[in-house]
Design a protein around this motif. Structure first.
Motif, PDB file in Angstrom:
ATOM      1  N   SER A   7       0.868  -1.179   0.000  1.00  0.00           N
ATOM      2  CA  SER A   7       0.000   0.000   0.000  1.00  0.00           C
ATOM      3  C   SER A   7       0.905   1.230   0.000  1.00  0.00           C
ATOM      4  O   SER A   7       1.776   1.360   0.861  1.00  0.00           O
ATOM      5  CB  SER A   7      -0.877   0.011   1.249  1.00  0.00           C
ATOM      6  N   ILE A   8       0.690   2.108  -0.977  1.00  0.00           N
ATOM      7  CA  ILE A   8       1.528   3.298  -1.132  1.00  0.00           C
ATOM      8  C   ILE A   8       0.629   4.510  -1.330  1.00  0.00           C
ATOM      9  O   ILE A   8      -0.342   4.452  -2.083  1.00  0.00           O
ATOM     10  CB  ILE A   8       2.505   3.132  -2.318  1.00  0.00           C
ATOM     11  N   LYS A   9       0.971   5.608  -0.670  1.00  0.00           N
ATOM     12  CA  LYS A   9       0.192   6.844  -0.802  1.00  0.00           C
ATOM     13  C   LYS A   9       0.269   7.366  -2.235  1.00  0.00           C
ATOM     14  O   LYS A   9       1.289   7.192  -2.914  1.00  0.00           O
ATOM     15  CB  LYS A   9       0.711   7.900   0.175  1.00  0.00           C
ATOM     16  N   PRO A  10      -0.810   8.027  -2.695  1.00  0.00           N
ATOM     17  CA  PRO A  10      -0.880   8.471  -4.095  1.00  0.00           C
ATOM     18  C   PRO A  10       0.309   9.302  -4.565  1.00  0.00           C
ATOM     19  O   PRO A  10       0.833   9.074  -5.655  1.00  0.00           O
ATOM     20  CB  PRO A  10      -2.170   9.303  -4.142  1.00  0.00           C
ATOM     21  N   GLU A  11       0.758  10.258  -3.746  1.00  0.00           N
ATOM     22  CA  GLU A  11       1.856  11.127  -4.191  1.00  0.00           C
ATOM     23  C   GLU A  11       3.159  10.357  -4.388  1.00  0.00           C
ATOM     24  O   GLU A  11       3.953  10.681  -5.270  1.00  0.00           O
ATOM     25  CB  GLU A  11       2.054  12.308  -3.239  1.00  0.00           C
ATOM     26  N   TYR A  12       3.376   9.317  -3.598  1.00  0.00           N
ATOM     27  CA  TYR A  12       4.602   8.533  -3.729  1.00  0.00           C
ATOM     28  C   TYR A  12       4.487   7.517  -4.860  1.00  0.00           C
ATOM     29  O   TYR A  12       5.470   7.246  -5.552  1.00  0.00           O
ATOM     30  CB  TYR A  12       4.964   7.872  -2.407  1.00  0.00           C
ATOM     31  N   ALA A  13       3.311   6.964  -5.056  1.00  0.00           N
ATOM     32  CA  ALA A  13       3.098   6.055  -6.184  1.00  0.00           C
ATOM     33  C   ALA A  13       3.336   6.791  -7.499  1.00  0.00           C
ATOM     34  O   ALA A  13       3.992   6.262  -8.406  1.00  0.00           O
ATOM     35  CB  ALA A  13       1.685   5.481  -6.136  1.00  0.00           C
ATOM     36  N   GLU A  14       2.834   8.009  -7.593  1.00  0.00           N
ATOM     37  CA  GLU A  14       3.042   8.813  -8.801  1.00  0.00           C
ATOM     38  C   GLU A  14       4.530   9.032  -9.059  1.00  0.00           C
ATOM     39  O   GLU A  14       5.005   8.904 -10.186  1.00  0.00           O
ATOM     40  CB  GLU A  14       2.312  10.156  -8.662  1.00  0.00           C
ATOM     41  N   LYS A  15       5.278   9.334  -8.011  1.00  0.00           N
ATOM     42  CA  LYS A  15       6.727   9.555  -8.155  1.00  0.00           C
ATOM     43  C   LYS A  15       7.451   8.271  -8.565  1.00  0.00           C
ATOM     44  O   LYS A  15       8.443   8.327  -9.293  1.00  0.00           O
ATOM     45  CB  LYS A  15       7.316  10.099  -6.851  1.00  0.00           C
ATOM     46  N   ILE A  16       6.958   7.138  -8.114  1.00  0.00           N
ATOM     47  CA  ILE A  16       7.558   5.858  -8.521  1.00  0.00           C
ATOM     48  C   ILE A  16       7.366   5.645 -10.016  1.00  0.00           C
ATOM     49  O   ILE A  16       8.306   5.329 -10.740  1.00  0.00           O
ATOM     50  CB  ILE A  16       6.956   4.686  -7.719  1.00  0.00           C
ATOM     51  N   PHE A  17       6.146   5.857 -10.499  1.00  0.00           N
ATOM     52  CA  PHE A  17       5.853   5.567 -11.905  1.00  0.00           C
ATOM     53  C   PHE A  17       6.358   6.635 -12.877  1.00  0.00           C
ATOM     54  O   PHE A  17       6.425   6.380 -14.073  1.00  0.00           O
ATOM     55  CB  PHE A  17       4.363   5.270 -12.091  1.00  0.00           C
ATOM     56  N   VAL A  40       1.570  -2.471  -6.803  1.00  0.00           N
ATOM     57  CA  VAL A  40       1.323  -1.204  -6.107  1.00  0.00           C
ATOM     58  C   VAL A  40      -0.162  -0.921  -5.966  1.00  0.00           C
ATOM     59  O   VAL A  40      -0.870  -0.699  -6.958  1.00  0.00           O
ATOM     60  CB  VAL A  40       2.015  -0.029  -6.839  1.00  0.00           C
ATOM     61  N   TYR A  41      -0.603  -0.926  -4.698  1.00  0.00           N
ATOM     62  CA  TYR A  41      -1.962  -0.507  -4.359  1.00  0.00           C
ATOM     63  C   TYR A  41      -1.864   0.936  -3.862  1.00  0.00           C
ATOM     64  O   TYR A  41      -1.138   1.215  -2.915  1.00  0.00           O
ATOM     65  CB  TYR A  41      -2.553  -1.394  -3.266  1.00  0.00           C
ATOM     66  N   VAL A  42      -2.580   1.825  -4.524  1.00  0.00           N
ATOM     67  CA  VAL A  42      -2.570   3.232  -4.131  1.00  0.00           C
ATOM     68  C   VAL A  42      -3.706   3.466  -3.136  1.00  0.00           C
ATOM     69  O   VAL A  42      -4.858   3.136  -3.401  1.00  0.00           O
ATOM     70  CB  VAL A  42      -2.710   4.161  -5.357  1.00  0.00           C
ATOM     71  N   THR A  43      -3.339   4.044  -2.005  1.00  0.00           N
ATOM     72  CA  THR A  43      -4.294   4.248  -0.919  1.00  0.00           C
ATOM     73  C   THR A  43      -5.294   5.357  -1.256  1.00  0.00           C
ATOM     74  O   THR A  43      -5.260   5.947  -2.331  1.00  0.00           O
ATOM     75  CB  THR A  43      -3.548   4.582   0.386  1.00  0.00           C
ATOM     76  N   SER A  44      -6.148   5.648  -0.307  1.00  0.00           N
ATOM     77  CA  SER A  44      -7.215   6.640  -0.436  1.00  0.00           C
ATOM     78  C   SER A  44      -6.659   7.987  -0.895  1.00  0.00           C
ATOM     79  O   SER A  44      -5.580   8.373  -0.471  1.00  0.00           O
ATOM     80  CB  SER A  44      -7.890   6.779   0.928  1.00  0.00           C
TER      81      SER A  44
END
Length: 132
Positions: A7-17, A40-44
């Motif tokens: 589970s990864i927060k949206p802002e960090y998932a975006e930076k990963i991709f 990667v599951y993006v949290t709320s």
């Protein structure tokens, strides 16, 4: 090939991709060395599985040493990092090798998962079932 779901927060998932963040930090790590992929599951508020990345290696050391090795590609602030690892003796950094963003985001139920993990969960395939 074994996979885990994080589970990864949206802002960090975006930076990963987008390639800005090439290390994913964790206080706990999976024990199975055969895990080569992170789903990667993006949290709320998104609450979707948006892709996966392959693991180059997992670093393990003191929080200060991990920061010194990874800070240029952390995608986070030192303040956030220090808060995350406060009072911890050990830090883990998953080095991201390559990313694969799904064309269509998926639901947890597509992977036979009923709720997002606090830390991680083993998965098998894509979509997949839970491995005990």
């Amino acid at each position: 090939m074994k996979k885990i779901l994080l589970s990864i927060k949206p802002e960090y998932a975006e930076k990963i991709f987008t390639g800005i963040k090439t290390y994913e930090y964790r206080r706990k790590i999976f024990r199975d060395e055969n895990v080569k992929t992170v789903v990667v599951y993006v949290t709320s508020p998104i609450q979707k599985i948006i892709g996966e990345f392959s693991i180059e290696k997992v670093l393990s050391d003191t929080p200060q040493n991990i920061w010194n090795q990874t800070k240029d590609n952390s995608g986070i602030t030192k303040e956030f990092y220090d808060k995350y690892f406060h009072n911890r003796d050990k830090a883990y950094a998953i080095k991201i090798k390559s990313v694969n963003k799904y064309k269509k985001p998926m639901e947890l139920k597509d992977f036979y998962i009923s709720s997002a993990p606090q830390s991680f969960i083993y998965v098998d395939g894509s979509p997949c079932g839970i491995e005990e």
